[in-house]
Design a protein around this motif. Sequence first.
Motif, PDB file in Angstrom:
ATOM      1  N   LEU A 165     -19.584  12.674  35.083  1.00 37.45           N
ATOM      2  CA  LEU A 165     -20.050  12.688  33.692  1.00 37.45           C
ATOM      3  C   LEU A 165     -19.591  13.957  32.983  1.00 37.45           C
ATOM      4  CD1 LEU A 165     -23.699  11.328  34.144  1.00 37.45           C
ATOM      5  CD2 LEU A 165     -21.687  10.100  33.272  1.00 37.45           C
ATOM      6  N   LEU A 166     -19.621  15.074  33.697  1.00 40.33           N
ATOM      7  CA  LEU A 166     -19.134  16.324  33.112  1.00 40.33           C
ATOM      8  C   LEU A 166     -17.650  16.218  32.786  1.00 40.33           C
ATOM      9  CD1 LEU A 166     -19.504  19.304  32.331  1.00 40.33           C
ATOM     10  CD2 LEU A 166     -19.029  19.879  34.729  1.00 40.33           C
ATOM     11  N   SER A 167     -16.898  15.582  33.684  1.00 39.84           N
ATOM     12  CA  SER A 167     -15.459  15.424  33.441  1.00 39.84           C
ATOM     13  C   SER A 167     -15.213  14.595  32.186  1.00 39.84           C
ATOM     14  CB  SER A 167     -14.806  14.759  34.658  1.00 39.84           C
ATOM     15  OG  SER A 167     -13.425  14.584  34.443  1.00 39.84           O
ATOM     16  N   GLU A 168     -16.017  13.541  31.985  1.00 43.70           N
ATOM     17  CA  GLU A 168     -15.867  12.721  30.788  1.00 43.70           C
ATOM     18  C   GLU A 168     -16.223  13.520  29.527  1.00 43.70           C
ATOM     19  OE1 GLU A 168     -18.350   9.379  31.453  1.00 43.70           O
ATOM     20  OE2 GLU A 168     -17.124   8.564  33.095  1.00 43.70           O
ATOM     21  N   THR A 169     -17.253  14.349  29.660  1.00 43.09           N
ATOM     22  CA  THR A 169     -17.646  15.186  28.523  1.00 43.09           C
ATOM     23  C   THR A 169     -16.529  16.164  28.155  1.00 43.09           C
ATOM     24  OG1 THR A 169     -19.978  15.036  29.140  1.00 43.09           O
ATOM     25  CG2 THR A 169     -19.339  16.861  27.706  1.00 43.09           C
ATOM     26  N   VAL A 170     -15.918  16.749  29.189  1.00 36.55           N
ATOM     27  CA  VAL A 170     -14.846  17.706  28.941  1.00 36.55           C
ATOM     28  C   VAL A 170     -13.654  17.012  28.266  1.00 36.55           C
ATOM     29  CG1 VAL A 170     -13.131  19.195  30.047  1.00 36.55           C
ATOM     30  CG2 VAL A 170     -15.534  19.264  30.774  1.00 36.55           C
ATOM     31  N   ARG A 171     -13.316  15.826  28.734  1.00 31.15           N
ATOM     32  CA  ARG A 171     -12.187  15.107  28.107  1.00 31.15           C
ATOM     33  C   ARG A 171     -12.496  14.783  26.644  1.00 31.15           C
ATOM     34  NH1 ARG A 171     -11.894  12.400  33.183  1.00 31.15           N
ATOM     35  NH2 ARG A 171     -13.030  10.605  32.300  1.00 31.15           N
ATOM     36  N   ALA A 175     -10.404  16.021  23.477  1.00 35.35           N
ATOM     37  CA  ALA A 175      -9.875  15.070  22.491  1.00 35.35           C
ATOM     38  C   ALA A 175     -10.359  15.406  21.090  1.00 35.35           C
ATOM     39  CB  ALA A 175     -10.305  13.650  22.870  1.00 35.35           C
ATOM     40  N   GLY A 176     -11.572  15.966  20.980  1.00 36.52           N
ATOM     41  CA  GLY A 176     -12.107  16.322  19.662  1.00 36.52           C
ATOM     42  C   GLY A 176     -11.679  17.697  19.212  1.00 36.52           C
ATOM     43  N   GLN A 180     -10.406  23.629  25.321  1.00 38.66           N
ATOM     44  CA  GLN A 180      -9.034  23.869  25.698  1.00 38.66           C
ATOM     45  C   GLN A 180      -8.591  22.866  26.763  1.00 38.66           C
ATOM     46  OE1 GLN A 180      -7.111  26.149  24.197  1.00 38.66           O
ATOM     47  NE2 GLN A 180      -8.880  26.607  22.873  1.00 38.66           N
ATOM     48  N   PRO A 181      -7.302  22.484  26.777  1.00 42.40           N
ATOM     49  CA  PRO A 181      -6.818  21.546  27.801  1.00 42.40           C
ATOM     50  C   PRO A 181      -7.058  22.055  29.226  1.00 42.40           C
ATOM     51  CG  PRO A 181      -5.231  21.745  26.029  1.00 42.40           C
ATOM     52  CD  PRO A 181      -6.267  22.781  25.760  1.00 42.40           C
ATOM     53  N   ALA A 182      -7.085  23.363  29.407  1.00 43.97           N
ATOM     54  CA  ALA A 182      -7.303  23.912  30.755  1.00 43.97           C
ATOM     55  C   ALA A 182      -8.698  23.587  31.284  1.00 43.97           C
ATOM     56  CB  ALA A 182      -7.090  25.423  30.754  1.00 43.97           C
ATOM     57  N   ALA A 373     -21.769  20.850  21.434  1.00 48.97           N
ATOM     58  CA  ALA A 373     -21.772  21.205  20.014  1.00 48.97           C
ATOM     59  C   ALA A 373     -20.660  22.173  19.653  1.00 48.97           C
ATOM     60  CB  ALA A 373     -23.129  21.815  19.639  1.00 48.97           C
ATOM     61  N   GLY A 374     -19.858  22.549  20.606  1.00 50.99           N
ATOM     62  CA  GLY A 374     -18.757  23.448  20.372  1.00 50.99           C
ATOM     63  C   GLY A 374     -19.179  24.884  20.227  1.00 50.99           C
TER      64      GLY A 374
END
Length: 418
Positions: A165-171, A175-176, A180-182, A373-374
Amino acid sequence: MTFKCNCTGWPLVAGFAASVLAWPGFAAALTLDQALRLAENNAPSLTAQDQKIQAASSAAIPAGELPDPKLVLGLQNYPVGGPDRWSVDQDFMTMQMVGYRQEMPNADKRKARIEVADAAIERAAAERRVERLKVRQATALAWISGYSVERKEALFRDLFKENRLLSETVRAQIAGGRAQPADAVTPKQEAARLAEQQDNLTLERTQARAALKRWIGTAANDKPEGGLPVWPVDASTFNHQLQHHPELAAFAPMTREAQARVQEAVSEKKSDWSWEVDYQHRGREFGDMVSVQFSWDLPLFPETRQNPKIAARQAEVSQLQAEREALSREHTEQLENQLADYQRLDRAVRRTEESLVPLAREKVDLSLASYRAGQGDLNAVVNARRELIEARLKQIDMEEQRALTAARLHFAYGETSL
């Protein structure tokens, strides 16, 4: 009409059935009560103790009996000189003898031997109770360890789900444009770290099963099921039961046996005696004869014979009394230490349940919300998750240690009547 059975598919069916039974949902389960019953039925040490009781019971049967009689054969007054030499029937004094001899130990000695044998049976039974306690305790400890490993395994399955779930959140954040891509690498690193921790569980599971297999055999491969046992831990009850601990109770028959050996040593100051009847056959022109004789032991030198033996046996009684006192003090120390350790672990479990785990979970939720929330950093989320993982693993460890300590207390001072 003839029927022909094509059985080529049966191996496939059997293999499929075996694979189905091997699935986690179909694996055989093992509760603590089942493990304890299996241990009492299968533990080789208990079988050995049963044979020891049987041996002591068999040895007690002849304890008070008279010694076996003796058959006496002989040739008396055989001439080796004179005109009748080398003849067994020419000299009137030459006799061919057959006799019967019975030794008669004194009554105190026979009574002491009976008491020694009876005490040996009681001692063997007491030693079996001690061994039964050890087997049950060791089985419970091994089962608790194995059950805790399964709890950790279930926890890691949840952790892997949370990591996905964390991985999906990071992606989604990448995407938004809010990450960072890293950052996409971090969940993968966490998954690898979790896998490394999970590998340690394989070793722990093997060790727990090996310990349990010692007592119950191959049934130790079954998955522990149920829950951690909850035994009452009451200091006043345990202190009352302390002197009834099987290891201490075993000293009673051991002392009786030693005291009976003292009486056996004392009885050697009294004379044993024996009687003998002989029939003597002579030549035809001479009459046959019958002899009766009695003999007594003469304990004339007790200072160098009987008294040292008595002193040695009395020293053994004193030794047992001192050993019992030493063991009683040792158990008192162990009981106090284990009670204090249980209280510490009980407080630690409550603290973990009530504050450490909830606070760690709250920290993860807040960090993740900020990240979504960034406004937060992914490292903060990862660090918070690590703290939560450590807190949840610590909770399982603390509950395991508390259950292990309770098991030691229960089987040492709560089952003393078994």
